[in-house]
Scaffold this active site. Sequence first.
Site, short mmCIF file in Angstrom:
data_model
loop_
_atom_site.label_atom_id
_atom_site.label_comp_id
_atom_site.label_asym_id
_atom_site.label_seq_id
_atom_site.Cartn_x
_atom_site.Cartn_y
_atom_site.Cartn_z
N HIS A 84 1.10 -1.49 0.35
CA HIS A 84 -0.02 -0.28 -0.20
C HIS A 84 0.83 1.12 -0.27
O HIS A 84 0.86 2.14 -0.75
CB HIS A 84 -1.54 -0.08 1.11
CG HIS A 84 -1.66 1.09 1.25
ND1 HIS A 84 -2.34 2.12 0.37
CD2 HIS A 84 -1.55 2.37 2.31
CE1 HIS A 84 -3.22 3.00 0.49
NE2 HIS A 84 -2.33 3.50 2.32
N HIS A 94 3.73 7.37 5.43
CA HIS A 94 2.53 8.21 5.89
C HIS A 94 1.23 6.81 6.94
O HIS A 94 0.61 7.54 7.45
CB HIS A 94 1.42 7.98 4.57
CG HIS A 94 0.58 7.13 3.67
ND1 HIS A 94 0.62 6.13 3.32
CD2 HIS A 94 -0.82 6.55 4.33
CE1 HIS A 94 -0.30 5.51 3.10
NE2 HIS A 94 -1.00 5.55 3.50
N GLU A 152 0.29 6.07 11.71
CA GLU A 152 -1.59 5.61 12.22
C GLU A 152 -1.16 4.49 12.50
O GLU A 152 -1.78 3.29 13.37
CB GLU A 152 -1.96 5.89 11.33
CG GLU A 152 -2.80 4.86 11.07
CD GLU A 152 -4.41 5.72 11.42
OE1 GLU A 152 -4.26 6.37 11.58
OE2 GLU A 152 -5.84 5.21 11.45
N ASP A 153 -0.11 3.01 11.94
CA ASP A 153 -0.65 1.80 12.21
C ASP A 153 0.63 0.83 12.78
O ASP A 153 0.13 0.15 12.65
CB ASP A 153 -0.74 1.08 10.35
CG ASP A 153 -2.05 2.00 10.06
OD1 ASP A 153 -3.23 2.14 11.03
OD2 ASP A 153 -2.41 1.24 9.30
N ASP A 193 -3.37 8.24 -1.44
CA ASP A 193 -3.78 7.67 -0.33
C ASP A 193 -5.23 7.14 -0.67
O ASP A 193 -5.60 5.67 -1.09
CB ASP A 193 -3.27 7.79 1.01
CG ASP A 193 -3.77 6.88 1.95
OD1 ASP A 193 -4.20 5.63 1.95
OD2 ASP A 193 -4.80 7.17 3.01
MN MN Z 1 -3.38 5.23 4.09
#
Ligand code: MN
Length: 737
Positions: free
Chosen positions: A50, A74, A78-79, A141
């Site tokens: 991704h 990016h 977040e992850d 994205d």
């Molecule tokens: Mn993404």
Amino acid sequence: MFMIRIEDVISKVEKNRPESNIELIRRAYLFSALHHKGQKRASGEPYLVHPLEVADILAEMRLDETSVSTGLLHDVVEDTLVDLETIREYFGDEITRLVDGLTKIAHISNLSKEKQQAENVRKMVLAMTTDVRVVLIKLADRLHNMRTMQFLKPEKRTRISQETLDIYAPIAHRLGMGKLRGELEDLSFKNLYPQDYKKISHEVEARRPELEAALEKITNTIREHLSENDVPFVEIQGRVKRLFSLWKKLKKRKLSIEQVYDLIAARIITQNDKKYCYLTLSVIHDVWTPVPERFKDWIAIPRDNLYQSLHTSVIGDNGQSFEVQIRTEEMHQIAEEGVAAHWKYKESKLGKREEDKSLDELRKTVEKLLLPLVENTSENQDSEEFIESLKLDLYPKDVYAFTPMGKIIQLPRGATLIDFAYAIHSEVGDNCTGAKINSRIVPLRNELQNGDVIEILTTPNSKPSRDWLNYATTSRARNRIRHWIAEQQRADSIEMGRKLLEKEADKFRLSPKKLLNNENEMKRIANEYGLGRAEDLLASIGYGKTLPRNILGKFLGAEKFAELDPDKRKETRLQTATKAVKKFIGLGEDAILVKGIDNLLTARARCCNPLRGEEIVGYISLGKGVVVHNKRCKNVQQLMINKDRVVEVEWAKSEKEEIQSVRILATTENRTGMLAGITNAIAEIKTGIRDASARVSKENRGIIEVTVEVFDKKHLDRVVGSIEQVPGVIAVERVNS
Ligand code: MN
């Protein structure tokens, strides 16, 4: 399965921006690979695919090394367990700021969907105006997520697609990114309306050979004529319209695909001087006839989003029109890539040192485009309102009107003031008596225009009107009006039932109050009919489903009933009381001949004045009893909506012939003696004339009006027949009042 590699991304960056810091991109890649290790996407692929694809889209957009690196990083904060400070340590302030901006857009929880959307947009817009790269990365994205959506659950697909259509596609449009917007729209369309998508793409595919042949012919013709006239060009493109815009057009105009003529369009790209565009245009208009209203010069007056192009529609050799767009290479790049292209051009003209300055210029442009969206908004503002005002700017499809206090009300196009009133509050709708648009009083059926300021006038006890249904368009307003009508009809029926029961009690020499006020008894009888409450019983009487006489039977018991029954007491009097019109109320099990109760409950409708022998129909109306209309009366058609109140009636036999006055209108040639001829004809069949007059119409016809005395329809037909025999008579008709 083919999987993208970091080398593919790097070679794109090297080609587009030879001086880029490739080392930074490699480090970002390794960092991302390390921290996303072991994670998988819904498709089962490694998660790293991704960020790599997002970076590739950004490289394709010719963005700088910072953007491409941020694309790779990016989702890390977040992850994964990585925090912003670690990013700062490895990649510095600029990338940290971008990653932070992106994480903030993604990470808003515990908010309603609408609120979340509003917050997302607000944050995105604010982030964009400080650094447009945030939104470009966000769009990349979203694009990759949309492209790989088939692995998600249907619910999630729908939600993300709707959000893309509502927010991301319009923002791409706003930024002039035509290509990206088109792809986002088509992907959302495919996921939101899979059946429509399938149908329309099949239809286009079925016609593709034919369309391509037509395009080939058009582009060849253009090429020949441009060469003949020595007008240089870079490229001539032929294309079939995008599915989403085609679908919108079909839906909006309610067309089938066969009816859409401009399925295809041609585009001519010229060298970078606008004079070539105008030269090309003159050649095109020389070859084909232009459609006058369809010519647009977006070169002289560019669109807000920097778009420049000439648009014209011409009538092709087969009589079908198609669009031709003409623009320079530079304009084309801006049309496809929007601000991203703008950036590239600015930078290529300036040296590396000037990059900050060009970024600054770009920032100003983006600000100009996007800041109006969030101006005058604050964190505390109602999210719903914010989203509404945002849509106002992004979508021209709905109508937006304002209350005097400045609240925005969004309604579909075609909505009227009634819809607006109900959109404010159902009570405002119910009590609405009039409205002012921009301070001017206007009829309630008026359609709303964008930006109207509307004041709804109300009176506390005012009620909805049935004819509002003729111009209320929203389901909210329509449901509410229907609900009110049903309630009103019930209230009317209860009132009617009460009156009928009182009259019947009178005839039995019973005090109506004694019966009606005996709640237990009324309830018991209601239950016997399978009804819940006394009111339901009265309503049933009012609708003509239950006979008041039967209620009294149940109230009094068989013995007492027989004793008091006026039918038995005064049989003879009742027979004479039965008047000319007998009414059959033929509904439900109680279908019984009802004798004219004191003759109060019948009235001839004034609108059509039915004549003995004509087909008639009765309608129970409050305070008037059964009103008898001619079956063909226009009012009856409207009354029929309320079938419960329609009762069958028929003309009873009558010993004595009843005389009725009827007006007749005869159109004749304009000659002397017509009136005498007609009155003679009427007198000859021994019919009385109450009144007669004659005049001449504007069309130079004689107009003769006669009021005759007739017994019934047969009699009237004979009168009309004899008038028609009089020489010079053109037409004869009955008039109602
Ligand atoms: Mn993404």
